[in-house]
Design a protein around this motif. Structure first.
Motif, mmCIF file in Angstrom:
data_model
loop_
_atom_site.group_PDB
_atom_site.id
_atom_site.type_symbol
_atom_site.label_atom_id
_atom_site.label_comp_id
_atom_site.label_asym_id
_atom_site.label_seq_id
_atom_site.Cartn_x
_atom_site.Cartn_y
_atom_site.Cartn_z
ATOM 1 N N VAL A 279 63.723 9.236 -20.174
ATOM 2 C CA VAL A 279 64.042 10.332 -19.266
ATOM 3 C C VAL A 279 65.172 11.159 -19.876
ATOM 4 O O VAL A 279 66.080 10.635 -20.510
ATOM 5 N N SER A 280 65.098 12.463 -19.700
ATOM 6 C CA SER A 280 66.053 13.363 -20.344
ATOM 7 C C SER A 280 67.355 13.446 -19.562
ATOM 8 O O SER A 280 67.408 13.176 -18.361
ATOM 9 N N ILE A 281 68.411 13.878 -20.257
ATOM 10 C CA ILE A 281 69.689 14.078 -19.592
ATOM 11 C C ILE A 281 69.577 15.199 -18.563
ATOM 12 O O ILE A 281 70.254 15.177 -17.531
ATOM 13 N N GLU A 282 68.697 16.177 -18.809
ATOM 14 C CA GLU A 282 68.495 17.247 -17.833
ATOM 15 C C GLU A 282 67.940 16.694 -16.521
ATOM 16 O O GLU A 282 68.354 17.111 -15.435
ATOM 17 N N GLU A 283 67.013 15.745 -16.618
ATOM 18 C CA GLU A 283 66.444 15.147 -15.409
ATOM 19 C C GLU A 283 67.469 14.272 -14.701
ATOM 20 O O GLU A 283 67.562 14.275 -13.466
ATOM 21 N N ILE A 284 68.260 13.512 -15.461
ATOM 22 C CA ILE A 284 69.310 12.694 -14.857
ATOM 23 C C ILE A 284 70.311 13.578 -14.121
ATOM 24 O O ILE A 284 70.734 13.266 -12.999
ATOM 25 N N THR A 285 70.675 14.706 -14.730
ATOM 26 C CA THR A 285 71.595 15.639 -14.094
ATOM 27 C C THR A 285 70.991 16.215 -12.818
ATOM 28 O O THR A 285 71.663 16.328 -11.786
ATOM 29 N N ARG A 286 69.713 16.588 -12.894
ATOM 30 C CA ARG A 286 69.049 17.146 -11.706
ATOM 31 C C ARG A 286 69.040 16.142 -10.566
ATOM 32 O O ARG A 286 69.274 16.514 -9.396
ATOM 33 N N LEU A 287 68.791 14.871 -10.872
ATOM 34 C CA LEU A 287 68.756 13.848 -9.830
ATOM 35 C C LEU A 287 70.108 13.719 -9.132
ATOM 36 O O LEU A 287 70.174 13.421 -7.941
ATOM 37 N N ARG A 288 71.190 13.951 -9.875
ATOM 38 C CA ARG A 288 72.522 13.875 -9.274
ATOM 39 C C ARG A 288 72.843 15.139 -8.489
ATOM 40 O O ARG A 288 73.349 15.085 -7.355
ATOM 41 N N VAL A 289 72.530 16.296 -9.073
ATOM 42 C CA VAL A 289 72.864 17.578 -8.436
ATOM 43 C C VAL A 289 72.051 17.790 -7.167
ATOM 44 O O VAL A 289 72.562 18.309 -6.158
ATOM 45 N N ASP A 290 70.787 17.392 -7.179
ATOM 46 C CA ASP A 290 69.908 17.634 -6.036
ATOM 47 C C ASP A 290 70.152 16.686 -4.875
ATOM 48 O O ASP A 290 69.543 16.842 -3.817
ATOM 49 N N HIS A 291 71.005 15.676 -5.071
ATOM 50 C CA HIS A 291 71.263 14.702 -4.009
ATOM 51 C C HIS A 291 72.772 14.513 -3.857
ATOM 52 O O HIS A 291 73.301 13.429 -4.127
#
Length: 440
Positions: free
Chosen positions: A98-110
């Motif tokens: 999984v990409s760092i962009e997806e990990i970041t999105r998971l944190r930002v979106d929640h």
């Protein structure tokens, strides 16, 4: 409580489940325990071979928050053993590749919740406020992979988000046969799994992020909580409500870039016991060789003072010492270390040997045969930690030719951060990095 989803542990479990369906009246007549009745009615979890099995499914986990109103996913008696599974971060979405962009999105979106996925809660019969939950960690079997990442930028997370402004995710294969994982070619780390989160429900009602730890335990990130240790946690609500998650395979003291090698556990084997009428203010940890007291606070200076107070209190109970003698003993034999500095609260702990031996040797201020060493002293403990940790990052970056983000990540996974003399008005922090991290 949610229904189970195709959870069967082996043929014996399948037989037991089938018997409950085919002969419900006979099975129900054998027990009046609520959790067994729940199993017969199709709920998750079950007793098997004398232990309680609690899988990690969408029905048995929560993503990023504690709530003392959460219905129990298991109900056990004092003295029972529970084998639980845990998930990867963000409800099993941080998986290999999984990409760092997806990990970041998971944190930002929640926003407002932690990244952790916690299994539970487990209701322990007989546990009441004022009691202590004694949790023996019998065995830990992690998955064979994990991930370390930092999230600076607008999120501003980690010890040095301004100095290391680019995010990065590094994925790891855990070679359990060797007990090692490769950080980079020629750099290996020992796999030493422990639950980053092990805690009970707090007294306050409502939904709380899993990020900050507290007297209830939770996200303590103390890397000494490996298999064989016992954690004592004060109870605040009926049944205690025990959770675990944030499962770590490798972590350095401080966890400075934000994360450990974040993994999940195929098996977290715990024996849980209620100790009645034994109030504690903060958790304590016991290994075969040491007792450990802890302190957590937003201010690291205050965290150290809490640790000192807890240690003095423990020595009064353990050895019958008065305050002055306890402080002398603590300063003679205590080994003060940093647990973590990136979870809103800073955490420290004191290790006291169970057998009296030689006094603690002074911590090194320069390299030894086994370790690279940096040292800083400051009136503010966190500033001393910042100076010593950054000096070590810069050293291994320059001397070992590492990229800046790799040096930051490696420090998060291998740093040994210790607190030296508890001088009045000055804090000494010593950061060590094992030379054995680099292999031929």
């Amino acid at each position: 409580m949610a229904k189970r989803r195709d959870f069967l542990f082996g043929s014996a479990a399948a037989t037991a489940a089938a018997a409950a369906v085919l002969h419900p009246s006979k099975t129900k007549a054998q027990t009046n325990r609520e959790e067994m009745i729940a199993l017969q009615e199709g709920f998750v979890g079950q007793y098997q071979g004398g232990v309680y099995l609690l899988p990690a499914t969408d029905e048995t986990v929560q993503w990023g928050w504690f709530n003392n109103a959460e219905p129990p996913r298991a109900r056990i008696q004092s003295g029972d053993t529970v084998i639980m599974e845990t998930m990867m971060a963000s409800q099993n979405q941080v998986l290999p590749g999984v990409s760092i962009e997806e990990i970041t999105r998971l944190r930002v979106d929640h926003p407002g919740r932690g990244p952790h996925t916690i299994t539970g809660p487990i209701f322990v019969e007989g546990a009441e406020p004022g009691d202590v939950l004694k949790v023996k960690i019998n065995r830990i079997v992690p998955r064979t992979y994990g991930c370390n990442w930092n999230l600076p930028g607008e999120l501003g997370l980690g010890q040095f988000p301004q100095l290391f402004p680019e995010p990065q995710a590094k994925h790891f294969f855990l070679d359990m046969a060797r007990g090692k994982t490769e950080f980079l070619p020629g750099i290996e780390l020992p796999v030493r799994p422990f639950p980053g989160i092990l805690g009970v429900a707090r007294a306050e009602s409502g939904q709380y992020s899993t990020v900050p730890p507290g007297p209830f335990g939770g996200n303590m990130d103390c890397r000494e909580m490996v298999a064989g240790t016992t954690v004592y946690i004060p109870v605040f609500v009926e049944g205690a409500l025990l959770w675990s998650g944030d499962s770590h395979a490798v972590q350095g003291n401080g966890e400075i870039n934000l994360t450990a090698v974040e993994s999940a556990f195929n098996e977290l084997n715990l024996t849980v016991e209620v100790i009645k009428n034994k109030p504690l203010t903060w958790p304590r940890i016991e290994s075969d060789t040491h007792w450990m007291t802890v302190g957590y606070d937003r201010d690291m200076n205050t965290a150290i003072r809490i640790m000192e107070e807890e240690t003095v209190k423990f020595l009064a109970e353990w050895k019958g010492m008065n305050s002055s003698d306890a402080r002398r003993y603590m300063n003679t034999y205590g080994d003060f270390r940093v647990a973590e500095v990136v979870n809103q609260l800073k955490g420290v702990y004191c290790m006291l040997p169970k057998t009296d031996g030689p006094a603690m040797a002074p911590l090194p201020m320069m390299d030894t045969r086994t370790d690279f060493v940096t040292h800083a002293v400051n009136a503010d403990a966190m500033e001393a930690m910042n100076q010593a940790a950054l000096a070590l990052i810069e050293r291994i970056q320059d001397e070992k030719g590492l990229a800046a983000l790799d040096a930051y990540s490696l420090a998060s996974l291998a740093l040994d951060a210790r607190i030296g003399r508890l001088d009045s008005g000055a804090y000494h922090v010593h950061c060590l990095m094992p030379k054995s991290t680099w292999v031929a």
